[in-house]
Design a protein around this motif. Structure first.
Motif, short mmCIF file in Angstrom:
data_model
loop_
_atom_site.label_atom_id
_atom_site.label_comp_id
_atom_site.label_asym_id
_atom_site.label_seq_id
_atom_site.Cartn_x
_atom_site.Cartn_y
_atom_site.Cartn_z
N GLY C 142 52.97 39.64 40.16
CA GLY C 142 51.53 39.87 39.98
C GLY C 142 51.29 40.67 38.72
O GLY C 142 51.09 41.87 38.79
N ASP C 143 51.26 40.01 37.58
CA ASP C 143 51.24 40.78 36.34
C ASP C 143 49.89 40.79 35.63
O ASP C 143 49.77 41.30 34.53
CB ASP C 143 52.34 40.28 35.39
N SER C 144 48.86 40.17 36.21
CA SER C 144 47.53 40.37 35.62
C SER C 144 46.57 40.81 36.72
O SER C 144 46.52 40.22 37.80
CB SER C 144 47.03 39.09 34.95
N TRP C 145 45.83 41.89 36.43
CA TRP C 145 45.06 42.58 37.47
C TRP C 145 43.58 42.66 37.14
O TRP C 145 43.18 42.72 35.98
CB TRP C 145 45.57 44.03 37.65
N PHE C 146 42.80 42.66 38.21
CA PHE C 146 41.37 42.97 38.11
C PHE C 146 41.04 43.95 39.23
O PHE C 146 41.45 43.75 40.36
CB PHE C 146 40.54 41.68 38.27
N PHE C 147 40.34 45.01 38.87
CA PHE C 147 40.10 46.05 39.88
C PHE C 147 38.69 46.03 40.45
O PHE C 147 37.71 45.85 39.71
CB PHE C 147 40.34 47.44 39.28
N LEU C 148 38.59 46.23 41.74
CA LEU C 148 37.32 46.57 42.39
C LEU C 148 37.40 48.05 42.70
O LEU C 148 38.22 48.46 43.52
CB LEU C 148 37.17 45.80 43.71
N ALA C 195 36.34 35.15 39.01
CA ALA C 195 36.08 34.56 37.71
C ALA C 195 36.99 35.12 36.63
O ALA C 195 37.23 34.49 35.61
CB ALA C 195 34.62 34.79 37.33
N SER C 196 37.50 36.32 36.85
CA SER C 196 38.36 36.92 35.83
C SER C 196 39.68 36.17 35.69
O SER C 196 40.35 36.27 34.68
CB SER C 196 38.66 38.38 36.22
N GLY C 197 40.04 35.43 36.72
CA GLY C 197 41.28 34.66 36.67
C GLY C 197 42.54 35.50 36.83
O GLY C 197 43.65 35.01 36.63
N ALA C 198 42.36 36.78 37.17
CA ALA C 198 43.54 37.63 37.34
C ALA C 198 44.36 37.17 38.55
O ALA C 198 43.81 36.62 39.50
CB ALA C 198 43.09 39.08 37.53
N LYS C 199 45.66 37.40 38.47
CA LYS C 199 46.51 37.01 39.60
C LYS C 199 46.30 37.95 40.78
O LYS C 199 46.42 37.56 41.93
CB LYS C 199 47.98 37.06 39.19
N VAL C 200 46.02 39.23 40.46
CA VAL C 200 45.91 40.21 41.52
C VAL C 200 44.55 40.90 41.45
O VAL C 200 44.10 41.28 40.37
CB VAL C 200 47.00 41.30 41.37
N ILE C 201 43.91 40.99 42.61
CA ILE C 201 42.68 41.77 42.69
C ILE C 201 43.01 43.08 43.37
O ILE C 201 43.37 43.12 44.55
CB ILE C 201 41.60 41.02 43.48
#
Ligand SMILES: Nc1ncnc2c1ncn2[C@@H]1O[C@H](COP(=O)(O)OP(=O)(O)OP(=O)(O)O)[C@@H](O)[C@H]1O
Ligand SMILES: Nc1ncnc2c1ncn2[C@@H]1O[C@H](COP(=O)(O)OP(=O)(O)OP(=O)(O)O)[C@@H](O)[C@H]1O
Ligand SMILES: [Mg+2]
Ligand SMILES: [Mg+2]
Lengths: 252, 250, 378, 296, 307
Positions: C142-148, C195-201
């Motif tokens: 999981g090497d691309s992240w988007f944070f909530l 929509a960010s397309g990140a692998k990991v939220i």
């Protein structure tokens, strides 16, 4: 007498339309200084609307209004009142939670120019009390100076309202049905009052009580369907068959 | 001074069979703590037109409002068509066939003229039709689509009157209905009231305009300080002039 | 020498809000259990526990703590869930020179920039969570992240600490969205994350917020569509609320799990009998912190802040929560953390059997060396 | 503008718009209830949010204790809460008739505190999950987003209720009674209309609408004692924008504010919770009576 | 003379109070009393229900907190800056809202305050959910150390007394006369030549400034400003205080504030802690239903009737 010959208020082509309905159309009104002028006419003829136009509660669709030769077509209500044109309302307009004296004083205090001064004591207004009491005396309210106005009978409220209006020393007073809803004795009272205050003043009134109109008014304008039907003294006007038919009926 | 009128006192020819439409006994009414009516007694018969006269504040409006059930606190007895209504709600009183035209006209600003006219539910048969009413008050027909309170003062007065003529109510409580009306319209209203009388309507009229009321009424109740102080029949007007002078003028 | 003849602990917690399950009334029970172990007295003086609901509000907490200290002879403040609360109470504790035992709040700044000499951070911190969950997730690809991120200090700290770990491991942070605290409908945030397309939220929030976010992800088919949800601060009570069906496979870093050894099982069983729930790390941590504080008073016979503090640092923390825990001068209590995974319904033997410990993270690795700390008074 | 739009993937744009519409459906039903109540009682019903919450709790209670599922709750929860509303009106609000309308606002504000406070005390503030009904689980991939069936249902159900209400209040005689009753209830009653009953029913109906929204919301937002407490402020703004008491205004504004909010989430997410108030300020400056309101 | 004696007694009590009662609590009470009195100026005397006064209270709290903490202004100046900026905010909100009356006015002020709230929650300088913490109390007049609760108390007492006096004066001033005339009958006041919007606006700005003064002072006392100060619940609470004490009476709002703050404080430490909102709600309902004149108003009415 030359002074009273000129016109204090003149309208030209005064017109008011409400959504395609013309309530007042092309009215040319000329009111002579120091007279009592009545506006009569059938219901819905546009009398109140003319009033509202003159006091700027409504904006005319067309036409102009001049007061003392000055164009006031685009003035604001408060401005008109400061210029000396004051109206009274169809219903009595007083400040019920204040005493009669305070009611009159509110009208007087504007001239002091301290009305925004929230840091000053109320006592600075006491110097107006004498003038206020004098005005109250004029309308027969000397006994009620300290009474809460909300508790006064209707006729007294109207009298107070006139005293308050007088406090502004208006050059011209506009009265919309001043005797409406009054019993016989109050009608008498107000009629006399109006006569009394009309000295050195111009008065324009709307009134359906022909008795009052005939005893008080020097000049009468009859409106019908928004337009001037005729003008003249009471005798002239009441003799006009059109006026009889449209307005006076058997009363004339 | 006789407050209670016995049957044989009634003189009016229009009065049909002496049916009691309205009987009020010892009516007291209060606004909060202030006592507005101090024991009213009166009877009105079917087909009769009576007036309530008096100075401003003598309690005439309050009497009508009490009959309508619009005063919160009242005691005594009010019989309408034989029913006791002192504790009844205004809407049930209305359904006994009572129509009320208030002093302040009560035109609804959020309704058009026509909606105002159509608003009161029918309470009995025999009301006038909308066409008849428009004929009677042409101003209204012309302004039927406009907002109720946009009417001129007099037009509003016409609407308030027309509104209850539609409902079929045959007891009419009318408060100052000539107020603000042009003399020609006042004349017309007088004709209407006479016409209603012949149809057997019962009318209680509160009027300042005595010239209007005098030729119409069968009897006059004179009120002062929340009481009925005199009852004057149509034919006694001259003989009892002093009473009017005492209670109505300065 | 016990001031006012009583040892009084003031416990501030969220009694009814978002964090009332992870902390809340359970922390009061835990503190009481610690006090019971001393038989209700220490060094000859009675022990008293007062508690209050701070509603997750800094101002309420500060006022309460101030009043406790000024007028009610409270000697130490405990629990203090949510970072804003802990920071507000730190301000008071510093002025009044009283000990603050933080077991609920998570932000690592509490022992860094925001540290105070008397503030002790017990259970965990956001750095440890990043080290645990963050590196585990990156390790699995999981090497691309988007944070909530919960929009207050804690969310920011958590996002910051995890981002550091992710970036250090060669991952990338594509973006983040802050959500109000607390929030109920996460659908819009989830769509942005998607929509960010990140692998990991990454969910940089806690308690009720985390639960709602995970549910929204499920509703909008986020996981089916191939993205992975990483709950960065998940508690046992959250798993319980979500149910194993929804939560299975979730990786989480915990400071405590009831089913680790006999000691934890025995304590947790007693806790369960009192509350009907198995303890969370915060609750166990509260017990440990209060117990250690009382032990120091017992050992010194004094409740003077400086004396007690010195003793607490000197003694190792030995209880069912921490095994040889060390209290550092920056206020950090260093102990082992655990990486756990939520069991599948099939693997679970029943209620509360939820976690499988995957790895023990040594204290030093989880919390970093003291030299890393930016606390000026360390 | 178009290039700006293209800067965002359609997935974001349409997705947020659709979500906005769904939120808008809640705004519409809630503001509709407020409009009905304001329309007849002249009361700004501050308790509306609390009653919305009661609707959700009623759903939960019906399911947990009586085994009545979601579909039953859709009928019964509004009925139950509506009955509570009827009680509140009869016992409390009625006593305010004839005094300044502001007291109604203050009374219902107090009621909201009482109801919400009690539920927080009883159930905590963290919320209780409510499952999506079986029949509406799952969803459909619209290409630009995955639309859960349940959210689609929310829009459909809300619109249906709005249209029915609009018809009832604007196209039947009841509508005229309601408008007249706001202005002068005593007189309307003197005409023979049972105004007290009408008032009670109107309040009950408005409250039932709130509860209906609560039922719809339960599976989405969880059942939370404070779920209505901040929402209510937004809904107030919607009602003011639409024109106080205007049924049409409430519905149209509710939906469009949802959409505007959704759009803002794309272009300027931080402002999304403020945008409605900005719109409100602008509308009030330009059209003081609201978009659909008639000037007094 | 009688009145004068009454004031003296109240003053004496105020001066002696911190010897017996926890000063921080007293200061809180004073701040809220000032807040409610300021609010009463617009509701009780201006006849306008503002449901957004928290924006002024909270806004001033943040700004003076920032001024003291970040800019390092002296305490008095920091408070002044906070109060004045509340006045400016009041001018902005008032200009928009003042044209409407009744419920519309309430709703507009509520909405505007909500906008302000969102600004506060998202601006970095306020610390968002964390609040603005660690505001220094500083020195009064550069020499009295305010970290001492007693000195702080007298400082706050002085500020609040000044505020009360200003309000009392404003109510009984030429301006106050016009204001009550406007409240009684707007159309008539306008026809007498008064530009009523400007009078209402001035009343609103005054009220906002004084509410700001209260908020700023509270920040200094508690050394923090938080969203609670700006939340709409706060706007509701100040209505409650004013209503409970007595609308349009000079002493009422202060009494109402005293009751509510005491109650909150007392309840918060007892077993009823979680019921505080419920209790407030019940008081609200009771007030509206059967106590509309408020404590002071009812008392006055009672005295009027029995003597
Ligand atoms: N705001 C308005 N919008 C639309 N029509 C209006 C408005 N105000 C007045 N009117 C119409 O204009 C006409 C003139 O009204 P106005 O009030 O001036 O009559 P009036 O002469 O005063 O009558 P009255 O003697 O009955 O008072 C009426 O037919 C009325 O219905
Ligand atoms: N709403 C009210 N509240 C308090 N007192 C009232 C109210 N309405 C009327 N009154 C008082 O009751 C008494 C009777 O009033 P009422 O209106 O019945 O008189 P009226 O004879 O109809 O006079 P008017 O010519 O003014 O219509 C008066 O003294 C009046 O002041
Ligand atoms: Mg007219
Ligand atoms: Mg001690």
């Amino acid at each position: 007498m030359s002074k009273s010959d000129d016109f204090i208020l003149e309208t030209r082509g005064l017109t008011k339309e409400f959504k395609g309905f013309t309530a007042v159309s092309e009215v040319d009104l000329r009111i002579r200084r120091h007279t009592i002028h009545a506006l009569i006419g059938p219901n819905g003829a546009g009398k109140t609307t003319v009033f509202n136009l003159l006091t700027k509660f409504l904006i005319p669709t067309r036409g102009s209004i001049a007061f003392n030769g000055r164009d006031i077509t685009n003035a604001k209500p408060a401005e008109i009142s400061r210029m000396g044109v004051v109206r009274s309302f169809q219903i009595s307009a007083v400040f019920p939670h204040m005493t009669a004296r305070e009611n009159v004083r509110v009208a007087l205090q504007r001239k002091l120019g301290t009305s925004f001064h929230f840091w000053r004591s109320e006592k600075t207004l006491h110097k107006l009390n004498d003038r206020a009491d004098e005005l109250l005396g004029m309308v027969g309210l000397e006994r009620f100076c300290d009474a809460m106005v909300g508790d006064l009978p209707y006729g007294r409220k109207r009298a107070l309202e006139i005293a308050t209006t007088l406090a502004l020393e208006p050059e011209m007073m506009l009265l919309d049905e001043p005797t409406q809803g009054m019993g016989r004795e109050d009608v008498e009272l107000i009629t006399q009052l109006i006569r009394k205050v009309s000295k050195n003043r111009t008065i324009l009134m709307v009134e359906h009580n022909l008795g009052v109109v005939s005893t008080l008014c020097d000049q009468i304008t009859v409106l019908q369907r928004g337009a001037v039907l005729t003008e003249g003294t009471y005798a002239e006007v009441s003799a006009d068959p059109r006026v009889k038919e449209a307005y006076m009926g058997k009363a004339a | 001074m006789s407050d209670v009128i016995e049957n044989h006192d009634i003189g009016g020819q229009h009065v049909s069979e002496h049916i009691e439409e309205l009987r009020i006994q010892d009516l007291h009414a209060f606004y909060g703590e202030s006592h507005a009516l101090h024991g009213i007694d009166m009877k009105v018969y079917q087909g009769e037109l009576v007036t309530l006269l008096g100075r401003n504040g003598s309690g005439r409006t309050t009497t009508l409002r009490s009959i309508m059930g619009l005063i919160g606190h009242r005691t005594g007895s009010i019989m309408l068509k034989g029913e006791e209504v002192i504790h009844a709600t205004p809407h049930s009183i209305a359904h006994l066939g009572v129509g009320y035209c208030p002093e302040e006209r009560g035109i609804f600003s959020r309704l058009s003229v026509e909606e105002n006219l159509m608003l009161p539910p029918r309470v009995a048969d025999g009301g006038m039709s909308v066409e008849e009413l428009y004929e009677m008050f042409p101003n209204l027909a012309e302004r039927r689509r406009s907002q109720g309170t946009r009417l001129s003062g007099g037009e509003q007065q016409m609407l308030a009157m027309a509104r209850i003529l539609r409902t079929g109510a045959n007891i009419l409580l009318l408060d100052e209905i000539t107020e603000g009306l042009a003399p020609v319209i006042v004349d017309k209203l007088g004709e209407v009231l006479l016409e209603l009388k012949t149809r057997g309507y019962t009318v209680v009229l509160v009027e300042q305009n005595f010239r209007f009321a005098a030729p119409l009424a069968d009897r006059h109740f004179v009120m002062d300080h929340g009481k009925i102080v005199a009852t004057i029949k149509a034919d006694e007007l001259e003989s009892k002039q002093h009473i009017f002078d005492q209670y109505l003028s300065v | 020498e016990i001031s006012d003849g009583v040892v009084k602990i003031g416990l501030l917690t969220d009694m009814s809000g978002t964090y009332s399950d992870v902390a809340g009334p359970g922390t009061i029970t835990a503190a009481e259990m610690a006090i019971e172990e001393f038989g209700g007295t220490v060094a000859g003086a009675p022990i008293e526990l007062v508690s209050a609901d701070h509603q997750n509000k800094a101002d309420i907490s500060a006022n309460k703590a101030r009043q406790w200290g000024d007028t009610e002879k409270v000697d130490a403040f405990a629990e203090l869930v949510t970072t804003s609360v802990a920071m507000a109470v730190f301000e008071v504790a510093k002025q009044q020179n009283k000990i603050a035992l933080v077991s609920g709040a998570a932000s690592s700044p509490l022992t860094n920039d925001a540290c105070i000499p008397t503030g002790l951070h017990w259970t965990y911190n956001t750095r440890a969570l990043g080290v645990g969950t963050g590196s585990a997730v990156v390790a699995e690809g999981g090497d691309s992240w988007f944070f909530l991120t919960a929009d207050y200090a804690f969310g920011e700290a958590l996002q910051g600490d995890v981002s550091k770990v992710v970036e250090a491991a060669g991952g990338k942070v594509l973006g983040s969205v802050k959500h109000p605290f607390p929030a109920s409908d996460f659908s819009s945030f989830m769509l942005q994350a998607q929509a960010s397309g990140a692998k990991v939220i990454g969910l940089a929030n806690a308690g009720g917020d985390t639960i709602n976010a995970i549910k929204a992800a499920k509703e909008f088919g986020i996981v089916e569509a191939g993205q992975k949800i990483a709950g960065l601060l998940v508690f046992l009570s959250d798993v319980h609320a979500l149910g194993l069906d929804t939560a299975q496979g979730l990786q989480m870093t915990v400071s405590f799990y009831w089913d680790m050894n006999d000691e934890t099982r025995e304590w947790s069983k007693r806790f369960f009998e009192k509350t009907g729930k198995m303890p969370t790390g915060i609750q166990a941590g509260t017990y440990s912190a209060v117990r250690h504080y009382l032990k120091a008073i017992e050992a010194t016979g004094s409740d003077d802040t400086d004396t007690v503090l010195a003793k607490m640092r000197e003694m190792p923390v030995e209880d069912m929560f921490a095994n040889g825990g060390v209290l550092r001068t920056d206020g950090r209590m260093v102990h082992d953390m655990y990486l756990a995974e939520v069991k599948s319904p099939a693997d679970s033997s029943g209620p509360w059997d939820y976690l499988k410990i995957v790895r023990t993270i040594p204290g030093e690795e989880a919390f970093g060396p003291l030299s890393e700390s930016t606390c000026p008074t360390k | 503008m178009l290039t700006d739009l293209l800067g965002f993937p359609p997935q974001v744009l349409f997705g947020q718009l659709l979500l906005g519409l769904i939120n808008g459906a809640f705004y519409a039903v809630l503001s509709l209830g407020l409009a009905v109540i304001f329309g007849l009682l002249n009361i700004v019903n501050f308790a509306h949010g609390a009653l919305y919450m009661l609707g959700a709790f009623a759903t939960l209670g019906l399911t947990q204790y009586l085994g009545i599922g979601y579909w039953g709750a859709l009928i019964f929860a509004p009925l139950i809460v509506g009955a509570i509303g009827v009680g509140l009106e009869r016992v409390l609000l009625r006593r305010l008739s004839g005094i300044d309308h502001l007291y109604g606002l203050l009374l219902t504000f107090g009621l909201a505190l009482v109801i919400e406070g009690t539920f927080v005390k009883l159930f905590g503030a963290s919320g209780i999950p409510y499952p999506t009904p079986e029949a509406l689980q799952g969803g459909v991939n619209l290409g630009f987003m995955f639309l859960p069936f349940y959210r689609g249902w929310v829009v459909v159900a809300s619109l249906a209720v709005c249209v029915a209400t609009w018809y009832l209040f604007e196209r039947t005689k009841i509508g005229a009674y309601l408008r007249a009753g706001t202005e002068n209830p005593r007189l309307l009653q003197a005409f023979g209309v049972n105004v007290p009953l009408l008032t009670t029913l109107a309040y009950g109906y408005g409250v039932a609408l709130a509860a209906f929204a609560g039922v719809l919301a339960a599976p989405i937002t969880q059942v939370n004692p404070l779920m209505g407490s901040n929402l209510i402020i937004v809904v107030f703004a919607v009602v003011v924008i639409g024109g106080m008491g205007s049924i049409m205004g409430a519905v149209v504004t509710g939906l469009s504010m949802g959409v505007i909010e959704g759009l803002t989430k794309v272009f300027w997410p931080e402002a999304s919770s403020t945008v409605i108030f900005v719109v409100m300020a602008i509308v009030l400056v330009l059209r003081p009576a609201g978009l659909f309101g008639k000037p007094a | 003379m009688n009145k004068f004696l009454g004031y003296l007694i109240v003053l004496a009590i105020a001066l002696a109070a911190p010897l017996f009662i926890y000063p921080v609590f007293l200061m809180k009470l004073l701040c809220f009393a000032l807040f409610a009195s300021a609010f009463n100026l617009i509701l009780g005397y201006g006849g306008l229900l503002s449901f957004g006064h928290a924006a002024f209270f909270g806004g001033a709290a943040y700004i003076s907190g920032h001024a003291l903490k970040v800019w390092g202004l002296p305490t008095e100046l920091g408070i002044l800056v906070g109060a004045l900026s509340a006045g400016v905010l009041g001018l902005a909100i008032g200009t928009l809202a003042i044209r409407r009356q009744g419920i519309y006015f309430a709703m507009i002020t509520l909405a505007m305050a909500q906008m302000a709230y969102f600004v506060f929650i998202s601006s970095p300088f306020t610390g968002g959910e964390n609040g603005l913490q660690g505001v220094p109390r500083g020195m009064a007049l550069g020499m009295i150390d305010l970290t001492n609760d007693r000195s702080m108390y007298y400082f706050v007492l002085a500020i609040c007394l000044a505020g009360f006096l200003l309000i009392a004066r404003a109510v009984h001033s030429p301006f106050g006369q016009v204001l009550s005339a406007i409240r009684d009958n707007e159309d008539r006041a306008r026809s007498l030549g008064y530009d009523i919007e400007r009078y209402k606006l001035l009343a609103f700005v005054l009220s906002a400034t004084l509410a700001g003064l209260a908020g700023a002072t509270k920040t200094v006392v508690f050394q923090l400003a938080s969203l609670t100060d700006a939340h709409w619940h706060m706007s509701g609470e100040v209505v409650l205080m004013t209503l409970l004490g007595g609308l349009g009476t000079i002493a009422g709002p202060a009494v109402g504030a005293g009751i509510i703050v005491t109650l909150q404080n007392y309840l918060a430490s007892g077993p009823l802690a979680a019921w505080v909102p419920v209790v407030l709600g019940v008081i609200f309902v009771a007030c509206v239903l059967s106590f509309r004149r408020g404590v002071v108003g009812e008392l006055r009415e009672f005295l009027r009737r029995s003597f």
